[in-house]
Enzyme design. Structure first.
Site, short mmCIF file in Angstrom:
data_model
loop_
_atom_site.label_atom_id
_atom_site.label_comp_id
_atom_site.label_asym_id
_atom_site.label_seq_id
_atom_site.Cartn_x
_atom_site.Cartn_y
_atom_site.Cartn_z
N HIS A 23 11.77 4.16 1.99
CA HIS A 23 10.89 3.83 0.85
C HIS A 23 11.65 3.94 -0.47
CE1 HIS A 23 6.92 3.53 2.92
NE2 HIS A 23 7.56 4.26 3.82
N ASP B 222 8.81 9.48 5.84
CA ASP B 222 8.17 8.64 6.85
C ASP B 222 8.79 7.25 6.89
OD1 ASP B 222 7.06 8.16 4.24
OD2 ASP B 222 5.55 6.91 5.19
N GLU B 223 8.59 6.57 8.00
CA GLU B 223 8.92 5.15 8.17
C GLU B 223 10.36 4.81 7.77
OE1 GLU B 223 4.48 3.25 7.48
OE2 GLU B 223 5.79 3.51 5.75
N VAL B 224 11.30 5.58 8.26
CA VAL B 224 12.71 5.33 7.97
C VAL B 224 13.27 4.35 9.00
CG1 VAL B 224 14.99 6.35 7.64
CG2 VAL B 224 12.93 7.65 7.01
N SER B 225 13.63 3.17 8.53
CA SER B 225 14.25 2.18 9.43
C SER B 225 15.72 2.53 9.63
CB SER B 225 14.13 0.78 8.83
OG SER B 225 14.87 -0.14 9.60
#
Length: 376
Positions: free
Chosen positions: A272, A334-337
């Site tokens: 993010h 969160d949501e770490v690619s």
């Protein structure tokens, strides 16, 4: 409210996200005081057959603490007087007492046991409220418990269809069921002006929420104006005016505290981040074309293998600890690619040298170092 869509700035009128609980109930033929209490206090005993009239000209708040009257209470009394007696709903004709045949309630006396106005997770918000004679009594350990009690009192005050104000005889004992009662507001994907954030805080206080979770930045925009790294907002905000200055942030924190609300900011990393954090050199991970050493020109999450990353984070979070007084800060995570990390040959070499094969472990390495920095 402003956001960027397809290169254009879109402006829309923004309304608070949640329903405002009414304080003055007008033109209602029946009055059951329990119906207007929100959230319902732990213990409520009301006698709706015993009513006290309230005359705006005669009614007053009185507050006291160990060191005299507390400023937080004084400001609350000013706000709630306007809530109790809105200018468009003035009583008309004969006095309330003559209408109702009721005794007049002339004062709400608020007594606070502690002079400590610090606000944190463990703060005591309990209170007791006794409306059984001409002088109502509200007692609380802290000023924040008193704020919750004044809110409850305001919900009990009723205005009938003639314009007369009155309140039922009630004895209430209350404390929160949950210490952490939060609303999250995202000001990155859509910039929200300070005056609208004030509306949110007011509405939170009416509903007795106590934590403003401020998702202040994200990959879309960086409106927080850092004094250590001014380029973050200089290059990452939607435009130069859509920012929260240091004075804006300080004023918002105080506005919230005066309503018994903590401000917990969220600065989400290592994902993010993207364009909004690109102002910091070498902070973001360069991405590479598959199975090559040719960069794509794009960037992914924060680069977890460089010491310069942690030097930056230490300086930045030191600033945040001085700007935001709360004991807590939200670190995201969160949501770490992992795609960009996987494509980067330097990260591949670093992981091999450190016997890492799982990119979740690489993220864990980053998060632990960040936690160590914040915990200093």
């Amino acid at each position: 409210l402003k956001s960027k869509e397809g290169g254009f700035t879109v402006e829309m009128e923004f309304q608070p996200l949640f329903i405002l609980v009414s304080f003055i109930i007008t033109a209602v033929t029946s009055y059951n005081p329990r119906d207007y209490l929100w959230p319902l206090p732990q213990q409520v005993i009301c006698d709706q057959t015993v009513l006290f009239s309230i005359e705006e000209a005669n009614f007053q708040f009185k507050g006291s603490g160990p060191g005299g009257e507390l400023r937080t209470l004084t400001l609350a009394f000013e706000r709630y007087r306007k809530i109790l007696f809105p200018p468009l709903l003035k009583a008309k004709g004969a006095s309330n007492g003559s209408r109702l045949g009721a005794s007049e309630l002339v004062v709400l006396e608020v007594t606070v046991a502690s002079a400590d106005e610090s606000l944190q997770l463990e703060t005591d918000e309990s209170y007791s409220l006794d409306i059984s004679r001409y002088s109502a009594q509200l007692k609380a350990t802290t000023v924040y418990g008193a704020l919750r009690g004044v809110e409850t009192f305001s919900q009990l005050v009723h205005q009938d269809d003639t314009g007369a104000y009155y309140v039922a005889s009630c004895i209430i004992s209350d404390k929160p069921r949950f210490q952490f009662r939060s609303i999250l507001v995202d000001t990155s994907r859509h910039y929200i002006p300070i005056n609208v954030l004030h509306q949110h805080l007011d509405t939170m206080a009416y509903n007795k929420f106590n934590v403003f979770h401020w998702h202040i930045v994200d990959q879309q925009a960086f409106p927080y104006q850092s004094y250590t790294f001014p380029d973050l907002s200089g290059k990452g905000a939607y435009d130069r005016v859509d920012v929260y200055s240091q004075s804006d942030v300080a004023a918002l924190i105080e506005y919230a505290r005066n309503r018994g609300i903590r401000v917990v900011p969220e600065f989400d990393t290592p994902g993010h981040t993207a364009d909004a954090w690109a102002a910091v050199p070498n902070l973001l991970t360069p991405c590479y074309k598959p199975n090559t050493t040719e960069p794509t020109g794009g960037y992914g999450p924060i680069n977890p293998i460089l010491e310069s990353t942690y030097t930056f984070l230490e300086s930045f979070y030191k600033e945040l600890s001085q700007v935001f007084p709360d004991q807590y800060i939200h670190l995201g995570g969160d949501e770490v690619s992992f795609d960009c990390w996987k494509s980067n040959p330097n990260i591949q070499k670093w992981m091999a040298a450190h016997n890492l094969t799982d990119y979740a472990k690489l993220e864990e390495y980053y998060e632990q170092r960040l936690i160590d920095i914040v915990g200093k």
